[in-house]
Design a protein around this motif. Structure first.
Motif, PDB file in Angstrom:
ATOM      1  N   UNK A 217       0.828  -1.208   0.000  1.00 20.94           N
ATOM      2  CA  UNK A 217       0.000   0.000   0.000  1.00 20.94           C
ATOM      3  C   UNK A 217       0.863   1.259   0.000  1.00 20.94           C
ATOM      4  N   UNK A 218       1.961   1.237   0.720  1.00 19.53           N
ATOM      5  CA  UNK A 218       2.879   2.383   0.708  1.00 19.53           C
ATOM      6  C   UNK A 218       3.418   2.626  -0.698  1.00 19.53           C
ATOM      7  N   UNK A 219       3.754   1.541  -1.394  1.00 13.59           N
ATOM      8  CA  UNK A 219       4.258   1.672  -2.760  1.00 13.59           C
ATOM      9  C   UNK A 219       3.200   2.279  -3.677  1.00 13.59           C
ATOM     10  N   UNK A 220       1.968   1.829  -3.512  1.00 11.48           N
ATOM     11  CA  UNK A 220       0.886   2.367  -4.326  1.00 11.48           C
ATOM     12  C   UNK A 220       0.692   3.850  -4.048  1.00 11.48           C
ATOM     13  N   UNK A 221       0.704   4.249  -2.795  1.00 10.16           N
ATOM     14  CA  UNK A 221       0.562   5.659  -2.462  1.00 10.16           C
ATOM     15  C   UNK A 221       1.643   6.495  -3.147  1.00 10.16           C
ATOM     16  N   UNK A 222       2.846   5.962  -3.206  1.00  6.86           N
ATOM     17  CA  UNK A 222       3.982   6.705  -3.763  1.00  6.86           C
ATOM     18  C   UNK A 222       3.952   6.774  -5.284  1.00  6.86           C
ATOM     19  N   UNK A 223       3.365   5.764  -5.936  1.00  5.24           N
ATOM     20  CA  UNK A 223       3.499   5.658  -7.389  1.00  5.24           C
ATOM     21  C   UNK A 223       2.224   5.947  -8.181  1.00  5.24           C
ATOM     22  N   UNK A 242      -7.954  -6.092  -8.382  1.00  5.89           N
ATOM     23  CA  UNK A 242      -6.700  -5.798  -7.683  1.00  5.89           C
ATOM     24  C   UNK A 242      -6.480  -4.305  -7.451  1.00  5.89           C
ATOM     25  N   UNK A 243      -7.429  -3.483  -7.827  1.00 11.91           N
ATOM     26  CA  UNK A 243      -7.269  -2.036  -7.684  1.00 11.91           C
ATOM     27  C   UNK A 243      -7.425  -1.606  -6.229  1.00 11.91           C
ATOM     28  N   UNK A 244      -6.465  -0.829  -5.746  1.00 15.61           N
ATOM     29  CA  UNK A 244      -6.555  -0.274  -4.388  1.00 15.61           C
ATOM     30  C   UNK A 244      -7.570   0.866  -4.391  1.00 15.61           C
ATOM     31  N   UNK A 245      -8.445   0.870  -3.394  1.00 17.71           N
ATOM     32  CA  UNK A 245      -9.521   1.851  -3.366  1.00 17.71           C
ATOM     33  C   UNK A 245      -9.983   2.076  -1.926  1.00 17.71           C
ATOM     34  N   UNK A 246     -10.850   3.046  -1.725  1.00 13.06           N
ATOM     35  CA  UNK A 246     -11.404   3.322  -0.404  1.00 13.06           C
ATOM     36  C   UNK A 246     -12.485   4.378  -0.487  1.00 13.06           C
TER      37      UNK A 246
END
Length: 279
Positions: A217-223, A242-246
């Protein structure tokens, strides 16, 4: 670090080619006003309201009364039909069948996710760090990576094919819209391939992925750029599994009726974890 917070407005036209490209590259796509979805909502909305108000579903009310999680509370049948209404159909369903090649599956009972003004407030027993993550990072997650056991460790236990979001009621922009990290599905898939590659799919659910998932999740936030998707009833959107969401916080300027921001989410499962990762 990526700081883009781009809202995606409703009221648009988009071609099938653009939808295919968006789903493949960004991990989500959207669909314009669709009479088939509008008709489905006409039958589903009264039932969704009743489900939210039902005493047996009070357990789903969280965050100081500002969020009703509503997992699987809509009593639709395997065709998606609710209360004698039509089966789920339309542009998004055609896309799933024709572009994703998913023709033989049954619809799960939909989640009815409701946010109210003030979301999020702290939950009973929630740590300061957990609340801060919900408030500042939209409680970003990948569906199916569940917290289990007394220590809340993470394991893959659900194998959704996709996530289909159908807004049920009108609300203005800023009413806790879906937040999505565009392109995150590629990073997520690569990360899980790395940890599962030497295991059989039957063993994946026993592997503790808590630390990997935190770093992922940290990597996703950064990229990946964060966007929010605003949509009206009759419109809908489709997320890669697989998509990060909220859910983003409710903005003070947002206005909604007594239903709050109400969205039906369908997440039908694959039969096996191998399909979740590789298909």
């Amino acid at each position: 670090m990526t700081t883009m917070h781009q809202p995606i407005e409703s009221g648009y036209e988009i071609s099938r080619e653009e939808q295919v490209r968006s789903y493949a590259e960004r991990g989500w796509c959207r669909f314009p006003l669709d009479a088939a979805i509008t008709d489905w909502i006409a039958h589903a909305l009264p039932v969704a309201r009743a489900a939210i108000a039902a005493p047996e579903n009070k357990q789903w009310l969280r965050c100081g009364g500002t969020w009703h999680v509503g997992v699987n509370v809509l009593p639709n049948d395997q065709t998606g039909a609710v209360s004698g209404g039509p089966p789920l159909s339309g542009l998004a369903v055609d896309f799933i069948r024709q572009e994703l090649g998913m023709t033989m599956f049954e619809w799960d009972r939909a989640q009815v996710s409701v946010c109210y003004p003030g979301y999020p407030l702290p939950m009973d027993g929630e740590t300061t760090a957990a609340f801060r993550f919900r408030r500042d990072r939209d409680a970003a997650h990948v569906d199916g990576i569940n917290r289990l056991g007394p220590e809340n460790r993470r394991f893959l236990h659900e194998y959704h094919r996709f996530i289909l979001g159908i807004p049920l009621v009108k609300a203005t922009n800023g009413a806790s819209p879906l937040a999505v990290w565009a392109g995150s599905h590629k990073i997520v898939r690569a990360a899980f391939k790395g940890v599962y590659e030497n295991l059989s799919p039957q063993e994946w659910g026993n592997l503790d992925v808590t630390d990997m998932y935190r770093d992922l999740r940290k990597e996703v936030f950064a990229k990946c750029p964060r966007i929010t998707i605003e949509a009206k009833p009759g419109e809908c959107y489709l997320l890669h599994r697989h998509t990060q969401h909220g859910a983003s916080p409710w903005q003070e300027s947002a206005i909604a009726g007594p239903d709050g921001r109400m969205i039906a989410y369908f997440r039908p499962d694959f039969p096996s974890p191998g399909q979740w990762l590789f298909e």
